[in-house]
Design an enzyme around this catalytic site. Sequence first.
Site, mmCIF file in Angstrom:
data_model
loop_
_atom_site.group_PDB
_atom_site.id
_atom_site.type_symbol
_atom_site.label_atom_id
_atom_site.label_comp_id
_atom_site.label_asym_id
_atom_site.label_seq_id
_atom_site.Cartn_x
_atom_site.Cartn_y
_atom_site.Cartn_z
ATOM 1 N N LYS A 1 1.002 -1.239 0.187
ATOM 2 C CA LYS A 1 0.275 0.114 -0.293
ATOM 3 C C LYS A 1 0.952 1.206 0.282
ATOM 4 C CE LYS A 1 -4.078 -2.214 -0.135
ATOM 5 N NZ LYS A 1 -4.152 -2.659 1.039
ATOM 6 N N LYS B 1 -12.116 -8.862 -9.236
ATOM 7 C CA LYS B 1 -12.666 -7.800 -8.676
ATOM 8 C C LYS B 1 -11.443 -6.795 -9.375
ATOM 9 C CE LYS B 1 -14.006 -7.081 -4.091
ATOM 10 N NZ LYS B 1 -14.255 -8.290 -3.887
ATOM 11 N N LYS C 1 -6.035 -14.190 -12.692
ATOM 12 C CA LYS C 1 -6.979 -15.191 -11.848
ATOM 13 C C LYS C 1 -8.484 -14.512 -11.981
ATOM 14 C CE LYS C 1 -6.492 -14.107 -6.590
ATOM 15 N NZ LYS C 1 -7.172 -13.472 -6.067
HETATM 16 P P1 ADP Z 1 -10.412 -9.967 -5.429
HETATM 17 O O1 ADP Z 1 -8.889 -10.979 -5.397
HETATM 18 O O2 ADP Z 1 -12.045 -10.058 -6.090
HETATM 19 O O3 ADP Z 1 -9.982 -8.426 -4.449
HETATM 20 P P2 ADP Z 1 -10.906 -11.087 -3.002
HETATM 21 O O4 ADP Z 1 -9.568 -10.607 -2.336
HETATM 22 O O5 ADP Z 1 -11.510 -9.969 -1.464
HETATM 23 O O6 ADP Z 1 -11.610 -11.045 -3.983
HETATM 24 O O7 ADP Z 1 -11.373 -12.614 -2.132
HETATM 25 C C1 ADP Z 1 -10.971 -12.482 -1.192
HETATM 26 C C2 ADP Z 1 -10.710 -14.762 -1.043
HETATM 27 O O8 ADP Z 1 -11.526 -15.680 -1.813
HETATM 28 C C3 ADP Z 1 -9.304 -14.808 -1.353
HETATM 29 O O9 ADP Z 1 -9.012 -15.075 -0.245
HETATM 30 C C4 ADP Z 1 -9.529 -16.157 -1.783
HETATM 31 O O10 ADP Z 1 -9.402 -17.380 -1.327
HETATM 32 C C5 ADP Z 1 -10.174 -16.659 -2.472
HETATM 33 N N1 ADP Z 1 -10.062 -16.140 -4.187
HETATM 34 C C6 ADP Z 1 -10.606 -14.867 -4.694
HETATM 35 N N2 ADP Z 1 -10.376 -14.826 -5.931
HETATM 36 C C7 ADP Z 1 -9.891 -16.179 -6.398
HETATM 37 C C8 ADP Z 1 -9.544 -17.283 -7.438
HETATM 38 N N3 ADP Z 1 -9.516 -16.082 -8.689
HETATM 39 N N4 ADP Z 1 -8.833 -18.099 -7.168
HETATM 40 C C9 ADP Z 1 -9.393 -18.810 -6.037
HETATM 41 N N5 ADP Z 1 -9.894 -17.937 -5.042
HETATM 42 C C10 ADP Z 1 -9.838 -17.085 -5.021
#
Ligand code: ADP
Length: 321
Positions: free
Chosen positions: A110, A192, A189
């Site tokens: 950050k 969001k 991957k």
């Molecule tokens: P984003 O990347 O969409 O912001 P988050 O960081 O909020 O997602 O994800 C919360 C949890 O969901 C992560 O700690 C992980 O365990 C799971 N997760 C998110 N994206 C994936 C993905 N593409 N494949 C597998 N697990 C994921």
Amino acid sequence: MRVLSGIQPSGSLHLGNFFGMMKKMIDYQQQEELFCFIANYHAMTSLLDGKTLAKGTLEAAANFLALGLDPEKSVFWVQSDVPEVQELAWILSNFTPMGLLERCHSYKDKVAQGISPNHGLFAYPVLMTADILLFQSDRVPVGKDQKQHLEVARDIAIKYNNHYGEVFTVPEPEIDNDVATVPGLDGRKMSKSYGNTIDLFLDEKPLRKQIMRIVTDPTPVEEAKDPDSCNIFQIYRLFLNETGTAELRKRYQTPGLRYGDVKQELFETVRDFFAPYTERRKELLADPDGLRKTLARGAEKARYVANKTMRKVRQKGGLTY
Ligand code: ADP
Ligand code: TRP
């Protein structure tokens, strides 16, 4: 064995969240003592709009309950409903060397991004440690991004126990390397932040639109195709058993497959898979007071366990006199 995890109420969910984390958590409740909470204090490090946070918290509760989390089998609560966690975080701060926090990647990232860091962001791992130790958790399943925070939690627990005697269970991280990263529409991957998601709980039209946007290669219809490099295949297989996957693979290897047809099938599969959950979620959200009651009962159970720990902690620290 007590398994604990916290999830930030961060708006909409996608297939990556479901297959990477939520499904696993919900499956735990069959064999283990599951403690699962909505980390709304942590969410404040990136969300300071009160209305949005309150709405997101209720939605997160509805999401988990709709997907099968059973509040009778497990302990399910909102972090701020057990304020003892803040008391413990303060106490643990006194066992947290500055250097330990300064080394944390999520904080350093950050800062490197030019975000002016505040104390909340800096102290985030201490609050997370308090979440874990307050409930004497044995295991904490987390994504790779949280691995370092678990190391911080273990360090703090050991330091505290060395000083006052064995009060806290030293938690074991559980970083599941088997859960493959769910790829997004473009093969990166699913996240969001990349805008490449297939979201849960969508109506048919927007769901179909997202799935039709999956990026494919330009192999002509009359040629055989490679399933392993195809984004549709990689997502579709999450919904198929071994036989189903083998059959789909065969279709890819046979000339004549149209990506548009597979997308349509995938759309129908995702829609049908989540339809009952989407319905249940709607019902839950239509009764916010019912949700609040469920969460209040969960907080009561969580507080009972928390206070058992806090009585010891207060006594050890000389806070009862
Ligand atoms: P984003 O990347 O969409 O912001 P988050 O960081 O909020 O997602 O994800 C919360 C949890 O969901 C992560 O700690 C992980 O365990 C799971 N997760 C998110 N994206 C994936 C993905 N593409 N494949 C597998 N697990 C994921
Ligand atoms: N920091 C975690 C995340 O962003 C959420 C979290 C907060 C957590 N407290 C926790 C996870 C305690 C496991 C244990 O994903």
